[in-house]
Design a protein around this motif. Sequence first.
Motif, PDB file in Angstrom:
ATOM      1  N   THR A   5       1.123  -1.557   0.003  1.00 30.35           N
ATOM      2  CA  THR A   5      -0.261   0.104   0.283  1.00 30.35           C
ATOM      3  C   THR A   5       1.151   1.352  -0.036  1.00 30.35           C
ATOM      4  O   THR A   5       1.987   1.198   0.137  1.00 30.35           O
ATOM      5  CB  THR A   5      -0.908   0.050   1.158  1.00 30.35           C
ATOM      6  N   LYS A  10      -4.267   0.807  -2.448  1.00 31.57           N
ATOM      7  CA  LYS A  10      -3.275  -0.351  -2.764  1.00 31.57           C
ATOM      8  C   LYS A  10      -3.205   0.631  -4.166  1.00 31.57           C
ATOM      9  O   LYS A  10      -3.123  -0.494  -5.196  1.00 31.57           O
ATOM     10  CB  LYS A  10      -4.296  -0.878  -2.874  1.00 31.57           C
ATOM     11  N   ASN A  11      -3.559   2.052  -4.483  1.00 34.06           N
ATOM     12  CA  ASN A  11      -3.272   2.656  -5.918  1.00 34.06           C
ATOM     13  C   ASN A  11      -3.700   3.999  -5.928  1.00 34.06           C
ATOM     14  O   ASN A  11      -4.053   4.488  -4.617  1.00 34.06           O
ATOM     15  CB  ASN A  11      -4.564   2.099  -6.946  1.00 34.06           C
ATOM     16  N   SER A  13      -3.892   6.537  -8.316  1.00 29.72           N
ATOM     17  CA  SER A  13      -5.327   6.654  -9.517  1.00 29.72           C
ATOM     18  C   SER A  13      -6.664   7.211  -9.380  1.00 29.72           C
ATOM     19  O   SER A  13      -7.461   7.515  -9.986  1.00 29.72           O
ATOM     20  CB  SER A  13      -4.512   6.326 -11.149  1.00 29.72           C
ATOM     21  N   ILE A  50     -11.735  -0.384  -6.883  1.00 29.57           N
ATOM     22  CA  ILE A  50     -10.353   0.930  -7.936  1.00 29.57           C
ATOM     23  C   ILE A  50     -10.302   2.600  -6.952  1.00 29.57           C
ATOM     24  O   ILE A  50      -9.901   2.867  -6.595  1.00 29.57           O
ATOM     25  CB  ILE A  50     -10.022   0.988  -8.977  1.00 29.57           C
ATOM     26  N   PHE A  56      -5.623  -2.795  -6.096  1.00 28.35           N
ATOM     27  CA  PHE A  56      -4.275  -2.816  -7.201  1.00 28.35           C
ATOM     28  C   PHE A  56      -5.358  -2.681  -8.761  1.00 28.35           C
ATOM     29  O   PHE A  56      -5.614  -2.326  -9.068  1.00 28.35           O
ATOM     30  CB  PHE A  56      -3.330  -3.435  -6.774  1.00 28.35           C
ATOM     31  N   VAL A  57      -4.440  -1.280  -9.334  1.00 27.86           N
ATOM     32  CA  VAL A  57      -4.198  -1.531 -10.672  1.00 27.86           C
ATOM     33  C   VAL A  57      -3.807  -1.911 -11.183  1.00 27.86           C
ATOM     34  O   VAL A  57      -1.798  -1.616 -11.625  1.00 27.86           O
ATOM     35  CB  VAL A  57      -4.504   0.051 -11.011  1.00 27.86           C
ATOM     36  N   ASP A  59      -0.955  -2.235 -14.550  1.00 24.74           N
ATOM     37  CA  ASP A  59      -0.448  -1.013 -15.792  1.00 24.74           C
ATOM     38  C   ASP A  59      -1.357  -0.771 -16.527  1.00 24.74           C
ATOM     39  O   ASP A  59      -1.771  -0.055 -17.681  1.00 24.74           O
ATOM     40  CB  ASP A  59       1.061  -1.178 -15.935  1.00 24.74           C
ATOM     41  N   LEU A  62      -4.215   0.501 -16.646  1.00 26.02           N
ATOM     42  CA  LEU A  62      -4.325   2.246 -16.270  1.00 26.02           C
ATOM     43  C   LEU A  62      -4.123   2.587 -17.806  1.00 26.02           C
ATOM     44  O   LEU A  62      -4.828   3.740 -18.060  1.00 26.02           O
ATOM     45  CB  LEU A  62      -3.200   2.509 -15.691  1.00 26.02           C
TER      46      LEU A  62
END
Length: 80
Positions: A5, A10-11, A13, A50, A56-57, A59, A62
């Motif tokens: 984290t 966890k992201n 964005s 999210i 988690f995102v 790649d 994204l």
Amino acid sequence: MKIYTYQGKKNVSGEKIRQMRNMKRMSQSALAAKMQVEGVMLERDSISRIEGGERFVADYELRVFAKVLGVDVKWLLNEQ
């Protein structure tokens, strides 16, 4: 795989994704549908997690979020 984290999330964005989705007056379900059209299989609950920083995102996700929302990946990463 251990997912770490950053500042309790966890992201980085999720907040920007929510901000742009709301600016475009798009529901979480509509965003999930657009992601699915682009080949990323996300459901509404995944979008919610999210945006809340609970998921988690990846790649590739994204990149598709940026495309679907019409923004630069750097903006989603708070770099602009």
